[in-house]
Design a protein around this motif. Structure first.
Motif, PDB file in Angstrom:
ATOM      1  N   ILE A  33       0.856  -1.190   0.000  1.00  0.00           N
ATOM      2  CA  ILE A  33       0.000   0.000   0.000  1.00  0.00           C
ATOM      3  C   ILE A  33       0.894   1.243   0.000  1.00  0.00           C
ATOM      4  O   ILE A  33       1.808   1.363   0.824  1.00  0.00           O
ATOM      5  N   ALA A  34       0.634   2.140  -0.922  1.00  0.00           N
ATOM      6  CA  ALA A  34       1.444   3.356  -1.029  1.00  0.00           C
ATOM      7  C   ALA A  34       1.444   4.117   0.297  1.00  0.00           C
ATOM      8  O   ALA A  34       0.391   4.379   0.872  1.00  0.00           O
ATOM      9  N   GLY A  35       2.642   4.439   0.781  1.00  0.00           N
ATOM     10  CA  GLY A  35       2.770   5.237   2.000  1.00  0.00           C
ATOM     11  C   GLY A  35       2.723   4.455   3.292  1.00  0.00           C
ATOM     12  O   GLY A  35       3.018   5.004   4.354  1.00  0.00           O
ATOM     13  N   LEU A  36       2.362   3.166   3.238  1.00  0.00           N
ATOM     14  CA  LEU A  36       2.228   2.399   4.478  1.00  0.00           C
ATOM     15  C   LEU A  36       3.555   2.298   5.223  1.00  0.00           C
ATOM     16  O   LEU A  36       3.620   2.527   6.433  1.00  0.00           O
ATOM     17  N   ARG A  37       4.609   1.972   4.495  1.00  0.00           N
ATOM     18  CA  ARG A  37       5.911   1.783   5.148  1.00  0.00           C
ATOM     19  C   ARG A  37       6.541   3.097   5.587  1.00  0.00           C
ATOM     20  O   ARG A  37       7.567   3.095   6.262  1.00  0.00           O
ATOM     21  N   GLU A  38       5.943   4.209   5.182  1.00  0.00           N
ATOM     22  CA  GLU A  38       6.420   5.520   5.640  1.00  0.00           C
ATOM     23  C   GLU A  38       5.624   6.009   6.846  1.00  0.00           C
ATOM     24  O   GLU A  38       5.759   7.167   7.257  1.00  0.00           O
ATOM     25  N   THR A  39       4.791   5.146   7.405  1.00  0.00           N
ATOM     26  CA  THR A  39       3.987   5.519   8.575  1.00  0.00           C
ATOM     27  C   THR A  39       4.869   5.484   9.815  1.00  0.00           C
ATOM     28  O   THR A  39       5.107   4.429  10.412  1.00  0.00           O
ATOM     29  N   VAL A  40       5.389   6.649  10.194  1.00  0.00           N
ATOM     30  CA  VAL A  40       6.276   6.784  11.351  1.00  0.00           C
ATOM     31  C   VAL A  40       5.832   7.994  12.164  1.00  0.00           C
ATOM     32  O   VAL A  40       5.079   8.845  11.692  1.00  0.00           O
ATOM     33  N   VAL A  68      -1.718   5.532   2.239  1.00  0.00           N
ATOM     34  CA  VAL A  68      -1.638   6.177   3.544  1.00  0.00           C
ATOM     35  C   VAL A  68      -0.860   7.472   3.347  1.00  0.00           C
ATOM     36  O   VAL A  68       0.270   7.459   2.839  1.00  0.00           O
ATOM     37  N   VAL A  69      -1.476   8.586   3.690  1.00  0.00           N
ATOM     38  CA  VAL A  69      -0.811   9.888   3.531  1.00  0.00           C
ATOM     39  C   VAL A  69      -0.458  10.430   4.916  1.00  0.00           C
ATOM     40  O   VAL A  69      -1.089  10.086   5.916  1.00  0.00           O
ATOM     41  N   HIS A  70       0.558  11.296   4.934  1.00  0.00           N
ATOM     42  CA  HIS A  70       1.091  11.782   6.206  1.00  0.00           C
ATOM     43  C   HIS A  70       1.277  13.290   6.152  1.00  0.00           C
ATOM     44  O   HIS A  70       1.603  13.851   5.114  1.00  0.00           O
ATOM     45  N   GLN A  71       1.083  13.914   7.295  1.00  0.00           N
ATOM     46  CA  GLN A  71       1.371  15.339   7.396  1.00  0.00           C
ATOM     47  C   GLN A  71       1.663  15.684   8.843  1.00  0.00           C
ATOM     48  O   GLN A  71       1.141  15.041   9.767  1.00  0.00           O
ATOM     49  N   ASN A  72       2.529  16.686   9.024  1.00  0.00           N
ATOM     50  CA  ASN A  72       2.793  17.164  10.372  1.00  0.00           C
ATOM     51  C   ASN A  72       1.643  18.043  10.808  1.00  0.00           C
ATOM     52  O   ASN A  72       1.200  18.933  10.072  1.00  0.00           O
ATOM     53  N   GLN A  73       1.148  17.799  11.994  1.00  0.00           N
ATOM     54  CA  GLN A  73       0.005  18.534  12.515  1.00  0.00           C
ATOM     55  C   GLN A  73       0.518  19.556  13.520  1.00  0.00           C
ATOM     56  O   GLN A  73       1.019  19.193  14.592  1.00  0.00           O
ATOM     57  N   ALA A 124       0.071  23.649  19.661  1.00  0.00           N
ATOM     58  CA  ALA A 124       0.256  24.927  20.351  1.00  0.00           C
ATOM     59  C   ALA A 124       1.738  25.227  20.513  1.00  0.00           C
ATOM     60  O   ALA A 124       2.588  24.332  20.521  1.00  0.00           O
ATOM     61  N   GLU A 125       2.053  26.492  20.654  1.00  0.00           N
ATOM     62  CA  GLU A 125       3.446  26.913  20.781  1.00  0.00           C
ATOM     63  C   GLU A 125       4.116  26.221  21.972  1.00  0.00           C
ATOM     64  O   GLU A 125       3.534  26.120  23.050  1.00  0.00           O
ATOM     65  N   GLY A 126       5.303  25.746  21.741  1.00  0.00           N
ATOM     66  CA  GLY A 126       6.041  25.071  22.812  1.00  0.00           C
ATOM     67  C   GLY A 126       5.842  23.577  22.836  1.00  0.00           C
ATOM     68  O   GLY A 126       6.539  22.861  23.551  1.00  0.00           O
ATOM     69  N   GLN A 127       4.895  23.066  22.036  1.00  0.00           N
ATOM     70  CA  GLN A 127       4.648  21.623  21.989  1.00  0.00           C
ATOM     71  C   GLN A 127       5.298  21.025  20.743  1.00  0.00           C
ATOM     72  O   GLN A 127       5.478  21.694  19.726  1.00  0.00           O
ATOM     73  N   ASN A 128       5.646  19.755  20.836  1.00  0.00           N
ATOM     74  CA  ASN A 128       6.201  19.062  19.688  1.00  0.00           C
ATOM     75  C   ASN A 128       5.121  18.841  18.638  1.00  0.00           C
ATOM     76  O   ASN A 128       3.931  18.716  18.961  1.00  0.00           O
ATOM     77  N   GLN A 129       5.555  18.775  17.378  1.00  0.00           N
ATOM     78  CA  GLN A 129       4.603  18.491  16.313  1.00  0.00           C
ATOM     79  C   GLN A 129       4.113  17.050  16.433  1.00  0.00           C
ATOM     80  O   GLN A 129       4.813  16.176  16.916  1.00  0.00           O
ATOM     81  N   ASN A 130       2.901  16.834  15.962  1.00  0.00           N
ATOM     82  CA  ASN A 130       2.330  15.501  15.958  1.00  0.00           C
ATOM     83  C   ASN A 130       2.186  15.031  14.514  1.00  0.00           C
ATOM     84  O   ASN A 130       1.789  15.804  13.644  1.00  0.00           O
ATOM     85  N   GLN A 131       2.559  13.781  14.259  1.00  0.00           N
ATOM     86  CA  GLN A 131       2.443  13.240  12.908  1.00  0.00           C
ATOM     87  C   GLN A 131       1.035  12.694  12.713  1.00  0.00           C
ATOM     88  O   GLN A 131       0.565  11.880  13.501  1.00  0.00           O
ATOM     89  N   ARG A 132       0.366  13.169  11.684  1.00  0.00           N
ATOM     90  CA  ARG A 132      -0.996  12.735  11.405  1.00  0.00           C
ATOM     91  C   ARG A 132      -0.977  11.801  10.189  1.00  0.00           C
ATOM     92  O   ARG A 132      -0.387  12.124   9.159  1.00  0.00           O
ATOM     93  N   HIS A 133      -1.605  10.656  10.314  1.00  0.00           N
ATOM     94  CA  HIS A 133      -1.679   9.689   9.222  1.00  0.00           C
ATOM     95  C   HIS A 133      -3.138   9.547   8.799  1.00  0.00           C
ATOM     96  O   HIS A 133      -4.046   9.547   9.642  1.00  0.00           O
ATOM     97  N   THR A 134      -3.357   9.399   7.519  1.00  0.00           N
ATOM     98  CA  THR A 134      -4.707   9.223   7.005  1.00  0.00           C
ATOM     99  C   THR A 134      -4.726   8.030   6.063  1.00  0.00           C
ATOM    100  O   THR A 134      -3.950   7.975   5.094  1.00  0.00           O
ATOM    101  N   VAL A 135      -5.605   7.076   6.346  1.00  0.00           N
ATOM    102  CA  VAL A 135      -5.765   5.899   5.507  1.00  0.00           C
ATOM    103  C   VAL A 135      -6.832   6.216   4.460  1.00  0.00           C
ATOM    104  O   VAL A 135      -7.951   6.595   4.799  1.00  0.00           O
ATOM    105  N   VAL A 136      -6.462   6.060   3.198  1.00  0.00           N
ATOM    106  CA  VAL A 136      -7.339   6.436   2.091  1.00  0.00           C
ATOM    107  C   VAL A 136      -7.795   5.186   1.347  1.00  0.00           C
ATOM    108  O   VAL A 136      -6.982   4.319   1.001  1.00  0.00           O
ATOM    109  N   CYS A 137      -9.105   5.091   1.097  1.00  0.00           N
ATOM    110  CA  CYS A 137      -9.673   3.951   0.371  1.00  0.00           C
ATOM    111  C   CYS A 137      -9.972   4.327  -1.078  1.00  0.00           C
ATOM    112  O   CYS A 137     -10.003   5.508  -1.441  1.00  0.00           O
TER     113      CYS A 137
END
Length: 460
Positions: A125-132, A229-234, A237-250
């Protein structure tokens, strides 16, 4: 530097590749049957061999993830079993009777047993192995090993929203969904087929489990094919680490957010070394009734093997602890009997005499006519299955209550399989009927006012 450990001594040696239920049981069965030679048990897993069924249930539900050993470490020493963990067999040379490990170590054998099982199939699946995650830690998993359970539990604990997408609505996926729900997760199961478990069970059982998971809060989608599976940095708030957001697409465009992904779409057999050794491998390593492969001194047991079933009149491969344990006992019984026959015959080198002496066991009938059984725990429900439903032309549902029912599968008047939900009696009666070839009274089975019993069910 290559280490030579080839067995040139007169002490016979059994080498077992794979230390799960089949391999471990075979090693201890050899000793119980009276094997006096060396036993070496090899596995790529570094963990002391453990029970696997709890992984998707009790193991990840527990506060502390702890494995459940098949045997204590001391038992291996007490039984003089050489346990080699964290090692992978690279090559089998059946001519010289030597296995070579990935680190170059060579081990000689008189008898070799392959009990390598399966590994999870990870679809392309495209992007699956990049899910980190933002630290680069993998956030897609399968559930096959204790290491998998540890990683999954860590991902769940570190997840803020506990959003889990499970690709595949098979037994492993559904069991994990139940466990995740008990831990407060938000779970989505995506199944490619029109219904869950469509290849292995009836509409009645699929419908029951579908409704069960929906009632428990699982978002269960069927007839959908995951394509990306697509990924984006979410940003947070200021001072917090970024969260990685993953989206499974059908394929239909629907999307499902995930903090991590569990893949449960099937397995790939660990048969590469068997193929490389030119053993006969089809839908598994072909074995006879005593688990010998196409090479007489090499055996295969468990999930990686297939055998011809006299009961079902076809070749079958079973992913079942019961099958692995039964085959371990049969193979050990044959190996020991064969060794004793060789000792008794001494100068007699007639291969047919040795083979006949070695196979004079009950194992031929025991294996070919044994009845497979399986189970699955989901929420407060226990599903017990006996037999194989493939080839059924009719099924009857026996409903005792909303919490207890059974499904009986027939080919003509022959009972093939029983699936029992919270109904141990139906499971036991079904086992007796299939094992003994008894005719089930379908009228009584359909009359829910008549209690199930041997007297009522097996008398026409």
């Amino acid at each position: 530097m290559i280490q030579e450990h080839t067995n040139h001594s007169k002490t016979p040696t059994v080498v077992i590749i794979g230390a799960s239920h089949g391999g471990v049981n075979l090693a201890f069965n050899l000793r119980q049957q009276g094997w006096q030679g060396n036993i070496t048990l090899i596995d790529r897993d570094t963990e002391l061999p453990y029970h696997r069924p709890p992984l998707s249930k009790k193991t990840i539900q527990s506060v502390e993830v702890i494995s459940s050993p098949l045997k204590p470490l001391k038992a291996y020493a007490d039984n003089d079993i050489n346990l080699m963990l964290g090692q992978t067999v690279a090559v089998i040379d059946k001519q010289t009777r030597v296995v070579t490990l990935a680190n170059g170590t060579c081990l000689g054998f008189d008898k070799l047993v392959i009990a390598t099982g399966c590994q999870a199939f990870i679809p392309p699946i495209a992007g699956l192995r990049e899910t980190v995650d933002v630290e680069g830690k993998r956030q897609y998993f399968s559930m096959r090993t204790f290491a998998d359970a540890i990683a999954i539990k860590a991902a769940l604990n570190q997840s803020k929203h506990k959003r889990v997408v499970i690709i595949g609505g098979g037994y492993i996926g559904l069991e994990c969904a139940a466990s995740f729900m008990s831990l407060g997760a938000n779970v989505t199961v995506i199944e490619k087929q029109p219904r869950i478990l469509s290849r292995v069970t009836s509409v009645a059982m699929s419908d029951f489990l579908t409704q069960l998971h929906l009632i428990k809060g699982v978002e269960l989608t069927m007839g959908k094919d995951v394509v990306e599976v697509v990924h984006q940095n979410q940003p947070l708030a200021e001072g917090q680490n970024q969260n990685q957001r993953h989206t499974v697409v059908c394929s239909d465009g629907s999307q499902y957010p995930a903090d991590f992904i569990l893949v449960g779409v099937g397995v790939r057999l660990n048969t590469e070394i068997a193929k490389a050794a030119n053993l006969t491998v089809e839908q598994g390593i072909n074995v006879n009734e005593v688990c010998q492969t196409s090479s007489a001194d090499i055996f295969a047991i468990g999930d990686c093997s297939q055998h011809y079933s006299q009961r079902y009149q076809r070749w079958i491969r079973l992913e079942s602890i019961q099958n692995a344990v039964e085959q371990a006992k049969i193979a050990a019984q044959f190996i020991v009997a064969n060794a004793k026959a060789n000792i008794k015959l001494e100068a007699n080198t007639e291969a047919e005499s040795v083979a006949n002496s070695g196979t004079n066991l009950n194992s031929r009938e025991l294996k070919s006519l044994s009845v497979p059984w399986f189970w699955s725990d989901q929420y407060e429900y226990k599903l017990q299955i006996v037999g194989l439903s493939e080839g059924y032309d009719q099924y009857l549902v026996r409903q005792e209550s909303s919490e207890q029912f059974s499904v009986w599968y027939f080919s003509g008047n022959t009972l093939l399989c029983v699936e029992a939900v919270n109904h141990a009696k139906a499971y036991v009666l079904g086992t007796q009927a299939i094992k003994l070839g008894l005719t089930v009274n379908k009228t009584i089975l359909s009359e829910q006012s008549t209690p199930l019993s041997k007297e009522t069910l097996f008398n026409s």
